[in-house]
Design a protein around this motif. Structure first.
Motif, PDB file in Angstrom:
ATOM      1  N   PRO A   1       0.811  -1.205   0.000  1.00  0.00           N
ATOM      2  CA  PRO A   1       0.000   0.000   0.000  1.00  0.00           C
ATOM      3  C   PRO A   1       0.857   1.275   0.000  1.00  0.00           C
ATOM      4  O   PRO A   1       1.988   1.272   0.438  1.00  0.00           O
ATOM      5  CB  PRO A   1      -0.810  -0.106   1.281  1.00  0.00           C
ATOM      6  N   ILE A   2       0.208   2.353  -0.393  1.00  0.00           N
ATOM      7  CA  ILE A   2       0.884   3.650  -0.404  1.00  0.00           C
ATOM      8  C   ILE A   2       0.756   4.190   1.005  1.00  0.00           C
ATOM      9  O   ILE A   2      -0.302   4.162   1.611  1.00  0.00           O
ATOM     10  CB  ILE A   2       0.208   4.577  -1.428  1.00  0.00           C
TER      11      ILE A   2
ATOM     12  N   GLY B   1      -6.028   7.015   6.014  1.00  0.00           N
ATOM     13  CA  GLY B   1      -6.992   6.023   6.504  1.00  0.00           C
ATOM     14  C   GLY B   1      -7.027   5.993   8.018  1.00  0.00           C
ATOM     15  O   GLY B   1      -8.096   5.905   8.635  1.00  0.00           O
ATOM     16  N   PHE B   2      -5.795   6.065   8.650  1.00  0.00           N
ATOM     17  CA  PHE B   2      -5.752   6.083  10.123  1.00  0.00           C
ATOM     18  C   PHE B   2      -6.417   7.335  10.683  1.00  0.00           C
ATOM     19  O   PHE B   2      -7.137   7.264  11.684  1.00  0.00           O
ATOM     20  CB  PHE B   2      -4.305   5.988  10.629  1.00  0.00           C
ATOM     21  N   ILE B   3      -6.167   8.493  10.066  1.00  0.00           N
ATOM     22  CA  ILE B   3      -6.769   9.750  10.523  1.00  0.00           C
ATOM     23  C   ILE B   3      -8.295   9.676  10.372  1.00  0.00           C
ATOM     24  O   ILE B   3      -9.044  10.017  11.291  1.00  0.00           O
ATOM     25  CB  ILE B   3      -6.181  10.963   9.758  1.00  0.00           C
ATOM     26  N   ALA B   4      -8.770   9.206   9.238  1.00  0.00           N
ATOM     27  CA  ALA B   4     -10.219   9.094   9.008  1.00  0.00           C
ATOM     28  C   ALA B   4     -10.832   8.086   9.991  1.00  0.00           C
ATOM     29  O   ALA B   4     -11.910   8.305  10.558  1.00  0.00           O
ATOM     30  CB  ALA B   4     -10.499   8.671   7.583  1.00  0.00           C
ATOM     31  N   PHE B   5     -10.095   6.986  10.227  1.00  0.00           N
ATOM     32  CA  PHE B   5     -10.591   5.986  11.177  1.00  0.00           C
ATOM     33  C   PHE B   5     -10.663   6.571  12.582  1.00  0.00           C
ATOM     34  O   PHE B   5     -11.610   6.333  13.326  1.00  0.00           O
ATOM     35  CB  PHE B   5      -9.697   4.748  11.132  1.00  0.00           C
ATOM     36  N   GLY B   6      -9.654   7.368  12.966  1.00  0.00           N
ATOM     37  CA  GLY B   6      -9.631   8.008  14.290  1.00  0.00           C
ATOM     38  C   GLY B   6     -10.800   8.973  14.448  1.00  0.00           C
ATOM     39  O   GLY B   6     -11.449   9.010  15.490  1.00  0.00           O
TER      40      GLY B   6
END
Length: 181
Positions: free
Chosen positions: A15-16, A23-28
């Motif tokens: 993955p990039i 993705g981690f920020i959006a998930f948080g």
């Protein structure tokens, strides 16, 4: 790495890294919003449902307990009513028997009174008939004796009570004969 980034094609298995960070920020952010706003409301809704269900169950149990209590009370009242009805029936039978015995006693007393009155009337009638027969027999005997003798013996018979003595002797003799039978 630059070189790989510019000219090389991207390997789909690796993955990039920018996408991973994004993705981690959006998930948080998603987790924060869910935990701050959605989960507490869901918890309140679940708690309200649990309370409603438990309250409904509790009300149903209370209603069932009340129904059972009323059923037992009804059964007890029914048993008391049956006992009371049996008692009333027994009392009515006893009263009816007492009334029957009273009526029979009164009927026997009335029957005995009527029989006694009839016997008294018969005895009085018998005595009257006996007196009439004695007087008639006495006068017939005096007339017959007067015809045989040829004179009137009525005055003499009356003075001496001859006829009465004769009839008394006949009556005593007839009573003695009847007593022996």
């Amino acid at each position: 790495m630059l070189f790989l980034a510019e000219g090389a094609e991207h390997n789909p298995i690796i993955p990039i890294w920018q996408e991973i960070v994004l993705g981690f920020i959006a998930f948080g952010i998603l987790c924060y919003v869910l935990m701050k706003f959605v989960f507490p409301r869901m918890e309140e809704t679940f708690r309200a449902r649990v309370d409603a269900i438990e309250g409904g169950i509790k009300r149903a149990e209370e209603a069932q307990a009340e129904a059972n209590r009323l059923l037992e009370q009804y059964k007890q009242q029914l048993a008391e009513a049956r006992t009371e009805a049996a008692s009333i029936r027994d009392e009515a039978r006893a009263d009816a028997q007492g009334i029957r015995e009273d009526i029979l006693t009164k009927a026997r007393e009335e029957s005995d009174r009527i029989i006694a009155a009839g016997r008294e009337a018969l005895q009085t009638e018998r005595q009257t008939i006996v007196r009439q027969l004695r007087a008639e027999i006495g006068s017939l005997a005096v007339d017959l004796a007067g015809r045989i003798v040829g004179e009137s013996l009525e005055e003499e018979a009356r003075r001496r009570g001859t006829v009465e003595r004769f009839l008394d002797e006949i009556g005593d003799g007839a009573a003695g004969t009847a007593g022996r039978r």
